[in-house]
Scaffold this motif. Sequence first.
Motif, PDB file in Angstrom:
ATOM      1  N   THR A  37       1.250  53.205 -63.428  1.00  0.00           N
ATOM      2  CA  THR A  37       1.355  53.533 -64.853  1.00  0.00           C
ATOM      3  C   THR A  37       0.291  52.715 -65.588  1.00  0.00           C
ATOM      4  O   THR A  37      -0.020  51.592 -65.181  1.00  0.00           O
ATOM      5  CB  THR A  37       2.752  53.221 -65.440  1.00  0.00           C
ATOM      6  OG1 THR A  37       2.920  51.805 -65.517  1.00  0.00           O
ATOM      7  CG2 THR A  37       3.862  53.831 -64.594  1.00  0.00           C
TER       8      THR A  37
ATOM      9  N   ALA B  72       2.888  48.832 -62.557  1.00  0.00           N
ATOM     10  CA  ALA B  72       2.530  48.973 -63.971  1.00  0.00           C
ATOM     11  C   ALA B  72       1.279  48.156 -64.238  1.00  0.00           C
ATOM     12  O   ALA B  72       1.293  46.938 -64.066  1.00  0.00           O
ATOM     13  CB  ALA B  72       3.676  48.502 -64.858  1.00  0.00           C
TER      14      ALA B  72
ATOM     15  N   LYS C  82     -13.555  34.391 -59.075  1.00  0.00           N
ATOM     16  CA  LYS C  82     -12.139  34.167 -59.332  1.00  0.00           C
ATOM     17  C   LYS C  82     -11.418  35.523 -59.388  1.00  0.00           C
ATOM     18  O   LYS C  82     -10.723  35.907 -58.472  1.00  0.00           O
ATOM     19  CB  LYS C  82     -11.949  33.353 -60.628  1.00  0.00           C
ATOM     20  CG  LYS C  82     -10.560  32.710 -60.734  1.00  0.00           C
ATOM     21  CD  LYS C  82      -9.493  33.662 -61.197  1.00  0.00           C
ATOM     22  CE  LYS C  82      -8.131  33.067 -61.370  1.00  0.00           C
ATOM     23  NZ  LYS C  82      -7.144  34.045 -61.814  1.00  0.00           N
TER      24      LYS C  82
ATOM     25  N   GLY D  46      -3.004  44.594 -60.662  1.00  0.00           N
ATOM     26  CA  GLY D  46      -2.334  45.850 -60.323  1.00  0.00           C
ATOM     27  C   GLY D  46      -3.032  46.581 -59.182  1.00  0.00           C
ATOM     28  O   GLY D  46      -2.382  47.091 -58.259  1.00  0.00           O
TER      29      GLY D  46
ATOM     30  N   GLY E 233       0.258  41.871 -68.131  1.00  0.00           N
ATOM     31  CA  GLY E 233       0.023  40.824 -69.132  1.00  0.00           C
ATOM     32  C   GLY E 233       0.591  41.238 -70.482  1.00  0.00           C
ATOM     33  O   GLY E 233       0.304  40.600 -71.502  1.00  0.00           O
TER      34      GLY E 233
ATOM     35  N   ARG F 191      -8.920  53.167 -66.727  1.00  0.00           N
ATOM     36  CA  ARG F 191      -8.238  52.583 -65.559  1.00  0.00           C
ATOM     37  C   ARG F 191      -7.268  53.590 -64.924  1.00  0.00           C
ATOM     38  O   ARG F 191      -7.102  53.624 -63.712  1.00  0.00           O
ATOM     39  CB  ARG F 191      -7.561  51.287 -65.951  1.00  0.00           C
ATOM     40  CG  ARG F 191      -8.643  50.214 -66.164  1.00  0.00           C
ATOM     41  CD  ARG F 191      -8.124  48.843 -66.263  1.00  0.00           C
ATOM     42  NE  ARG F 191      -9.183  47.894 -65.929  1.00  0.00           N
ATOM     43  CZ  ARG F 191      -9.094  46.595 -66.117  1.00  0.00           C
ATOM     44  NH1 ARG F 191      -8.006  46.074 -66.627  1.00  0.00           N
ATOM     45  NH2 ARG F 191     -10.088  45.804 -65.779  1.00  0.00           N
TER      46      ARG F 191
ATOM     47  N   THR G 239      -6.167  31.842 -66.071  1.00  0.00           N
ATOM     48  CA  THR G 239      -5.702  33.227 -65.900  1.00  0.00           C
ATOM     49  C   THR G 239      -5.992  34.150 -67.083  1.00  0.00           C
ATOM     50  O   THR G 239      -6.280  33.690 -68.200  1.00  0.00           O
ATOM     51  CB  THR G 239      -4.186  33.256 -65.541  1.00  0.00           C
ATOM     52  OG1 THR G 239      -3.873  34.533 -64.993  1.00  0.00           O
ATOM     53  CG2 THR G 239      -3.292  32.988 -66.740  1.00  0.00           C
TER      54      THR G 239
HETATM   55  P1  NAD Z   1      -6.250  43.099 -66.510  1.00  0.00           P
HETATM   56  O1  NAD Z   1      -6.561  43.019 -67.956  1.00  0.00           O
HETATM   57  O2  NAD Z   1      -7.365  43.305 -65.533  1.00  0.00           O
HETATM   58  O3  NAD Z   1      -5.188  44.274 -66.246  1.00  0.00           O
HETATM   59  C1  NAD Z   1      -4.078  44.527 -67.029  1.00  0.00           C
HETATM   60  C2  NAD Z   1      -3.904  46.055 -67.067  1.00  0.00           C
HETATM   61  O4  NAD Z   1      -2.625  46.354 -67.614  1.00  0.00           O
HETATM   62  C3  NAD Z   1      -4.950  46.743 -67.948  1.00  0.00           C
HETATM   63  O5  NAD Z   1      -5.583  47.767 -67.209  1.00  0.00           O
HETATM   64  C4  NAD Z   1      -4.131  47.301 -69.107  1.00  0.00           C
HETATM   65  O6  NAD Z   1      -4.640  48.518 -69.610  1.00  0.00           O
HETATM   66  C5  NAD Z   1      -2.778  47.500 -68.442  1.00  0.00           C
HETATM   67  N1  NAD Z   1      -1.658  47.568 -69.378  1.00  0.00           N
HETATM   68  C6  NAD Z   1      -1.469  46.886 -70.556  1.00  0.00           C
HETATM   69  N2  NAD Z   1      -0.311  47.247 -71.123  1.00  0.00           N
HETATM   70  C7  NAD Z   1       0.259  48.168 -70.296  1.00  0.00           C
HETATM   71  C8  NAD Z   1       1.464  48.918 -70.342  1.00  0.00           C
HETATM   72  N3  NAD Z   1       2.329  48.807 -71.363  1.00  0.00           N
HETATM   73  N4  NAD Z   1       1.723  49.778 -69.324  1.00  0.00           N
HETATM   74  C9  NAD Z   1       0.854  49.929 -68.289  1.00  0.00           C
HETATM   75  N5  NAD Z   1      -0.310  49.253 -68.191  1.00  0.00           N
HETATM   76  C10 NAD Z   1      -0.598  48.381 -69.191  1.00  0.00           C
HETATM   77  O7  NAD Z   1      -5.445  41.784 -66.160  1.00  0.00           O
HETATM   78  P2  NAD Z   1      -5.176  41.173 -64.700  1.00  0.00           P
HETATM   79  O8  NAD Z   1      -6.252  40.209 -64.370  1.00  0.00           O
HETATM   80  O9  NAD Z   1      -4.852  42.275 -63.787  1.00  0.00           O
HETATM   81  O10 NAD Z   1      -3.865  40.288 -65.024  1.00  0.00           O
HETATM   82  C11 NAD Z   1      -2.622  40.891 -65.317  1.00  0.00           C
HETATM   83  C12 NAD Z   1      -1.568  39.793 -65.507  1.00  0.00           C
HETATM   84  O11 NAD Z   1      -1.394  39.074 -64.282  1.00  0.00           O
HETATM   85  C13 NAD Z   1      -1.928  38.718 -66.535  1.00  0.00           C
HETATM   86  O12 NAD Z   1      -0.762  38.287 -67.175  1.00  0.00           O
HETATM   87  C14 NAD Z   1      -2.509  37.612 -65.690  1.00  0.00           C
HETATM   88  O13 NAD Z   1      -2.499  36.382 -66.347  1.00  0.00           O
HETATM   89  C15 NAD Z   1      -1.576  37.676 -64.507  1.00  0.00           C
HETATM   90  N6  NAD Z   1      -2.039  37.091 -63.238  1.00  0.00           N
HETATM   91  C16 NAD Z   1      -1.051  36.708 -62.385  1.00  0.00           C
HETATM   92  C17 NAD Z   1      -1.392  36.165 -61.157  1.00  0.00           C
HETATM   93  C18 NAD Z   1      -0.300  35.736 -60.242  1.00  0.00           C
HETATM   94  O14 NAD Z   1      -0.495  34.801 -59.458  1.00  0.00           O
HETATM   95  N7  NAD Z   1       0.836  36.392 -60.265  1.00  0.00           N
HETATM   96  C19 NAD Z   1      -2.741  36.009 -60.795  1.00  0.00           C
HETATM   97  C20 NAD Z   1      -3.719  36.446 -61.678  1.00  0.00           C
HETATM   98  C21 NAD Z   1      -3.360  36.995 -62.898  1.00  0.00           C
END
Ligand code: NAD
Length: 414
Positions: free
Chosen positions: A235, A212, A179, A218, A270, A241, A150
């Motif tokens: 947000t 968020a 993925k 998101g 994250g 983004r 992840t």
């Molecule tokens: P990503 O890096 O593509 O997206 C994260 C986004 O959050 C970025 O656009 C970033 O700018 C934004 N962000 C960071 N801090 C922020 C804040 N304070 N306020 C608003 N936005 C903010 O990552 P992703 O692939 O979308 O993964 C996000 C999270 O989900 C990670 O922790 C990942 O490990 C997890 N994840 C969970 C699952 C699940 O099964 N629930 C599956 C895949 C990934």
Amino acid sequence: MSYKVRDLSLAEKGKIQIEWASKHMPVLNMISKEFSEEKPLKEVRIAAVLHVTKETAVLVKTLMNGGAEVWLAASNPMSTQDDVAAALVMEGVHVYAWRGETVEEYFDAIKTIAKVEPHIVIDDGGDFHAYLHSSALEIAEKVYGGTEETTTGVIRLRVMEKQGILRYPVIAVNNALTKFMFDNRYGTGQSALDGILRATNILLAGKTVVVAGYGWVGRGIAWRARGMGARVIVTEVDPIRALEAVMDGFEVMKMDRACEIGDVFITATGNINVITRRHFEKMKDGAVLANAGHFDVEVSVKELEAIAVSKRDVRNCVTEYALPDGRKLYLLGRGRLVNLVCAEGHSSEVMDMSFANQALAAKFIVKNRYSLQKKVYDVPKEVDTHVAILKLKSMNIEIDSLSEEQRKYLESWI
Ligand code: NAD
Ligand code: ADE
């Protein structure tokens, strides 16, 4: 056989669930068949820290068909499907996982499976890699290579690589296009809403949903919530983004404003402390709080606990927090991954691709163990493409191919 699971008598139920998942995981089944014939993981010890679900079971069985011996611990204290864990024990897997582990038990399980001195370590979130690099270096030194499932785990590993402390090569499975474009987006998009609906049974149509983070997770959640009739607010902290979210037709604003109008909040960043006390203080009575990011740090549960005058569990997966002014906020799954804690995680069809990459990454590590450096690698392009080809084939979808004339045209500049 060593193991620690909730209840072995659940094994028959788990076996049926694994069969159900397997029916929807054609790519992994094709790889499993190849593995059975070629045995690319013969005499390889694999220790995996993954969500112990029916889909993970299909991956584990694939690795075993390839000749590996597998130890398995949970990548979240609350995501284990106890029936699946029991069924895997009956299949000869050394499982140390049960739903509702304490944090101490969670880390104990990781320590236990590390002790087998694995050749390959598979992780989801980076806790296993972090443990090996902070407290078990002598074991880490002997690892051929690892994989990471992840985004959050890959971020942690890149920091370790940058600091020059990585002791084995790691394949960033998350970064395969087959993925993150599917699992993170469509998988979480659907399963996070599934978790919220199973927990609350609220009607999403007409609600204001605040998402968020407009990354891969998101985006998936925002689009699916809109598809169910919600008004969706995004947000972000990243201007590009945020702009993308605006042009995708979502309202974008600061959390400080969104917190006053949202009915349902879903974090997917994250990151830490995305929704905190100052937001809780302005939220509407009845607001629902859910997290889809890897760790339970996005909604500050600590601050919610601190300001609440009382709390009680009102439904499976729903905790009601009463605030001093009489408002009530509803936290789902204790702020942990809502899709895995309040539902079953991603559908098997999408895990098919994620775990096909995991299986092929394990084979790649064994084959290339003497040439790989202690770095974070992306999944090789040909593996990624192969997974897409197999998935399309399993869906009976044919696509065009470039003619010689077209290939030459694309390679010319005049
Ligand atoms: P990503 O890096 O593509 O997206 C994260 C986004 O959050 C970025 O656009 C970033 O700018 C934004 N962000 C960071 N801090 C922020 C804040 N304070 N306020 C608003 N936005 C903010 O990552 P992703 O692939 O979308 O993964 C996000 C999270 O989900 C990670 O922790 C990942 O490990 C997890 N994840 C969970 C699952 C699940 O099964 N629930 C599956 C895949 C990934
Ligand atoms: N991560 C998200 N959904 C999952 C699932 N169904 N199995 C394992 N890991 C997951």
